[in-house]
Motif scaffolding. Structure first.
Motif, PDB file in Angstrom:
ATOM      1  N   HIS A 120      11.461  37.218  66.237  1.00  0.00           N
ATOM      2  CA  HIS A 120      13.077  37.546  66.093  1.00  0.00           C
ATOM      3  C   HIS A 120      13.267  38.661  67.162  1.00  0.00           C
ATOM      4  O   HIS A 120      14.132  38.413  67.904  1.00  0.00           O
ATOM      5  CB  HIS A 120      13.557  37.717  64.712  1.00  0.00           C
ATOM      6  CG  HIS A 120      13.533  36.712  63.744  1.00  0.00           C
ATOM      7  ND1 HIS A 120      14.937  36.058  63.596  1.00  0.00           N
ATOM      8  CD2 HIS A 120      12.912  35.797  63.372  1.00  0.00           C
ATOM      9  CE1 HIS A 120      14.420  34.902  62.805  1.00  0.00           C
ATOM     10  NE2 HIS A 120      13.214  34.717  62.676  1.00  0.00           N
TER      11      HIS A 120
ATOM     12  N   PRO B 186      15.048  42.612  66.051  1.00  0.00           N
ATOM     13  CA  PRO B 186      15.997  42.842  66.548  1.00  0.00           C
ATOM     14  C   PRO B 186      16.555  44.291  66.854  1.00  0.00           C
ATOM     15  O   PRO B 186      17.000  44.896  67.809  1.00  0.00           O
ATOM     16  CB  PRO B 186      17.148  42.022  66.493  1.00  0.00           C
ATOM     17  CG  PRO B 186      16.388  40.857  65.547  1.00  0.00           C
ATOM     18  CD  PRO B 186      15.070  41.568  65.082  1.00  0.00           C
TER      19      PRO B 186
ATOM     20  N   ALA C 174      21.994  35.578  72.176  1.00  0.00           N
ATOM     21  CA  ALA C 174      20.971  36.280  73.116  1.00  0.00           C
ATOM     22  C   ALA C 174      21.381  36.411  74.504  1.00  0.00           C
ATOM     23  O   ALA C 174      21.279  37.291  75.252  1.00  0.00           O
ATOM     24  CB  ALA C 174      19.807  35.740  72.833  1.00  0.00           C
TER      25      ALA C 174
ATOM     26  N   SER D 265      20.499  31.403  68.217  1.00  0.00           N
ATOM     27  CA  SER D 265      20.254  31.782  69.524  1.00  0.00           C
ATOM     28  C   SER D 265      21.470  32.178  70.565  1.00  0.00           C
ATOM     29  O   SER D 265      21.227  32.494  71.808  1.00  0.00           O
ATOM     30  CB  SER D 265      19.267  30.966  70.560  1.00  0.00           C
ATOM     31  OG  SER D 265      18.204  30.747  69.525  1.00  0.00           O
TER      32      SER D 265
ATOM     33  N   SER E 172      12.447  37.275  70.866  1.00  0.00           N
ATOM     34  CA  SER E 172      13.282  36.243  71.156  1.00  0.00           C
ATOM     35  C   SER E 172      14.786  36.372  71.204  1.00  0.00           C
ATOM     36  O   SER E 172      15.600  36.211  72.262  1.00  0.00           O
ATOM     37  CB  SER E 172      13.344  34.890  69.963  1.00  0.00           C
ATOM     38  OG  SER E 172      12.017  34.572  69.852  1.00  0.00           O
ATOM     39  N   ASN E 173      15.337  37.421  70.427  1.00  0.00           N
ATOM     40  CA  ASN E 173      16.887  38.015  70.442  1.00  0.00           C
ATOM     41  C   ASN E 173      16.889  38.716  71.901  1.00  0.00           C
ATOM     42  O   ASN E 173      17.787  38.811  72.471  1.00  0.00           O
ATOM     43  CB  ASN E 173      17.143  38.702  69.468  1.00  0.00           C
ATOM     44  CG  ASN E 173      17.629  37.769  68.333  1.00  0.00           C
ATOM     45  OD1 ASN E 173      18.592  37.028  68.345  1.00  0.00           O
ATOM     46  ND2 ASN E 173      16.693  37.689  67.319  1.00  0.00           N
ATOM     47  N   TRP E 174      15.887  39.340  72.212  1.00  0.00           N
ATOM     48  CA  TRP E 174      16.208  40.342  73.432  1.00  0.00           C
ATOM     49  C   TRP E 174      15.264  40.064  74.756  1.00  0.00           C
ATOM     50  O   TRP E 174      15.379  40.706  75.711  1.00  0.00           O
ATOM     51  CB  TRP E 174      15.413  42.013  73.127  1.00  0.00           C
ATOM     52  CG  TRP E 174      16.244  42.707  72.160  1.00  0.00           C
ATOM     53  CD1 TRP E 174      16.166  42.881  70.776  1.00  0.00           C
ATOM     54  CD2 TRP E 174      17.399  43.263  72.324  1.00  0.00           C
ATOM     55  NE1 TRP E 174      17.082  43.503  70.495  1.00  0.00           N
ATOM     56  CE2 TRP E 174      17.827  43.883  71.221  1.00  0.00           C
ATOM     57  CE3 TRP E 174      18.332  43.575  73.646  1.00  0.00           C
ATOM     58  CZ2 TRP E 174      19.138  44.734  71.108  1.00  0.00           C
ATOM     59  CZ3 TRP E 174      19.562  44.211  73.639  1.00  0.00           C
ATOM     60  CH2 TRP E 174      19.965  44.673  72.320  1.00  0.00           C
TER      61      TRP E 174
ATOM     62  N   SER F  53      17.839  26.172  69.824  1.00  0.00           N
ATOM     63  CA  SER F  53      17.470  27.337  70.453  1.00  0.00           C
ATOM     64  C   SER F  53      17.256  27.100  71.894  1.00  0.00           C
ATOM     65  O   SER F  53      17.958  27.950  72.659  1.00  0.00           O
ATOM     66  CB  SER F  53      16.201  27.941  69.772  1.00  0.00           C
ATOM     67  OG  SER F  53      16.061  29.123  70.446  1.00  0.00           O
TER      68      SER F  53
ATOM     69  N   LEU G 120      22.417  41.774  65.856  1.00  0.00           N
ATOM     70  CA  LEU G 120      21.441  40.554  66.109  1.00  0.00           C
ATOM     71  C   LEU G 120      20.643  40.290  64.743  1.00  0.00           C
ATOM     72  O   LEU G 120      20.215  39.236  64.218  1.00  0.00           O
ATOM     73  CB  LEU G 120      20.452  40.794  67.332  1.00  0.00           C
ATOM     74  CG  LEU G 120      21.215  40.555  68.701  1.00  0.00           C
ATOM     75  CD1 LEU G 120      20.341  40.892  69.655  1.00  0.00           C
ATOM     76  CD2 LEU G 120      21.554  39.161  68.759  1.00  0.00           C
TER      77      LEU G 120
END
Length: 430
Positions: A244, A369, A38, A35, A247-249, A155, A59
């Motif tokens: 994923h 991602p 991000a 994490s 969460s990444n964006w 995270s 990512l």
């Protein structure tokens, strides 16, 4: 003349919790490293002159490597043991974080993140194996509940503290922040190695390494032919694509809705905080008769969450964060329970089936991602990408209905076999 008996050191009952802490710490660093990028998307893309599509590639890079290494890593753990394998995991993850801090362009950053995919599967597969080796009975369930909090809390730490604490400490230098995270990951490996100096832990590991095991490729082939397993693997891809990707964006999505970087970081950590509680509470209620229904409800909530993130109204965004938190950890946990209770899988083949699960799921871990990055680049915003996530959730509900039908047909077939076996002696005597 009698040969002296070899004394076998047996670890104390309390030492299993020390071992659990060691693997929890490495798993915490797993979540921290995953994490860490991000909340730093904006300064990194500006510094390295990268587009959102290129950042999406970065990512998703480690998940792409994870897909190819998950199954070999399971065999590696069986060959070299947990002590060496988890140390290797911490070294590879730490090296990934350190190399990210030194990246001068897109290619170097991509390679640094991809390196994480070599170490990640070792901890994902090694942690459940350690629990099966050291714990039994009710303590096994407690240990499972505790260790899954490691990556979640890691995270949370990355999302909530990177911009509010770490960046100010290091004069807003993202490279220094990532370097410090790499040092923490390497220190977790040192702690793990020290914990394993206890003689009893080595004796237990050696005993495990000497156990006979069937050929893995044969077992993988057999499991892959089971229709219910195929549906579970497809659903796992969709769950990881959603989790994923969003969460990444999420940090960047919240910033495009008008939130400051610090506020977006704190808000982006809320789903993970809620997810820790959800993962401990919801799967307990998901008994076999209700699992498909609960998963259906979770997929509906997940699809609703992605719709909420299309709004710029703060209370609607908060509602989306709560819904994402409720679903975040529970979807995967319950699906794993479904997989383990497929009759042909069971506890005997759960390790191999788990390796297949994560190898397939990370296909979604790559597509999520990458897909959100590419779609946002094409459209100039995240609206289309978020709508696509809602569509994925609807597809998952359809796959669940197919999974339920396959399970029912499998149960009916098993019952008919049992009835046939019961009456076979009667027919034979006629």
């Amino acid at each position: 003349m009698q040969t002296p008996m070899t004394t076998v050191a047996i670890p104390s009952q309390t030492y299993r919790w020390v071992m659990l802490f060691g693997v929890w710490l490495i798993y915490f660093c797993f979540g921290l490293t995953v994490s860490a990028l991000a909340p730093l998307v904006r300064p990194i893309t500006e510094d390295l002159s990268m587009s959102y599509a290129a950042m999406g590639n970065v990512l998703g890079a480690w998940q792409l490597i994870y897909i190819g290494t998950a199954l070999p890593c399971g065999a590696l753990i069986n060959r070299f043991g947990l002590r060496r394998s988890l140390l290797m995991a911490s070294l590879l993850m730490g090296a990934s974080a350190l190399l990210r801090s030194q990246a001068q362009d897109y290619t170097m950053l991509l390679i640094a993140v991809a390196l994480f995919g070599l170490g990640g599967p070792l901890i994902s597969i090694g942690a459940p194996k350690l629990i099966s080796l050291w714990f039994e009975g009710p303590q096994k369930g407690l240990a499972m509940g505790l260790y899954v909090t490691g990556p979640a809390l890691g995270s949370i730490a990355a999302l909530s503290l990177t911009n509010s604490v770490a960046m100010p400490i290091f004069d807003n230098q993202w490279r220094s922040v990532l370097f410090s995270y790499g040092v923490v990951v390497l220190l977790s490996g040192v702690v793990w190695w020290v914990i394993n100096l206890e003689p009893g832990s080595r004796q237990l590991e050696q005993k495990s390494l000497q156990e006979a095991r069937p050929a893995q490729w044969v077992l993988f082939l057999q499991l892959s032919r089971i229709r219910a397993v195929q549906y579970v693997l497809l659903i796992s891809i969709g769950i990881f694509l959603y989790n994923h990707g969003l969460s990444n964006w999420l940090h960047e999505i919240l910033m495009t809705r008008g939130l400051s970087s610090e506020k977006a970081g704190i808000w982006a950590s809320l789903p993970t905080m809620i997810g820790v509680l959800g993962a401990l509470l919801i799967p307990r209620k998901a008994t076999p008769p209700y699992r498909i229904r609960i998963l259906t409800a979770l997929f509906l909530l997940a699809g609703s969450a992605s719709l909420c993130f299309q709004s710029s109204t703060e209370w609607i965004l908060l509602l989306g964060l709560v819904l994402k938190g409720i679903t975040q950890g529970s979807m995967m946990t319950i699906l794993l329970l479904v997989l383990m209770e497929i009759p042909e899988v069971g506890s005997k083949n759960s390790g191999s089936a788990g390796g297949m699960f994560f190898a397939a799921a990370e296909i979604g871990g790559v597509l999520g991602p990458l897909g959100l990055g590419v779609l946002s680049e094409w459209t100039g915003n995240f609206q289309g990408a978020l709508g696509g996530l809602t569509f994925v959730c609807l597809l998952l509900i359809r796959l669940l209905s197919l999974l339920q039908r396959s399970e029912e047909s499998s149960t009916d077939y098993t019952r008919s076999q049992r009835i046939s076996t019961m009456f076979r002696p009667i027919f034979a005597s006629c």
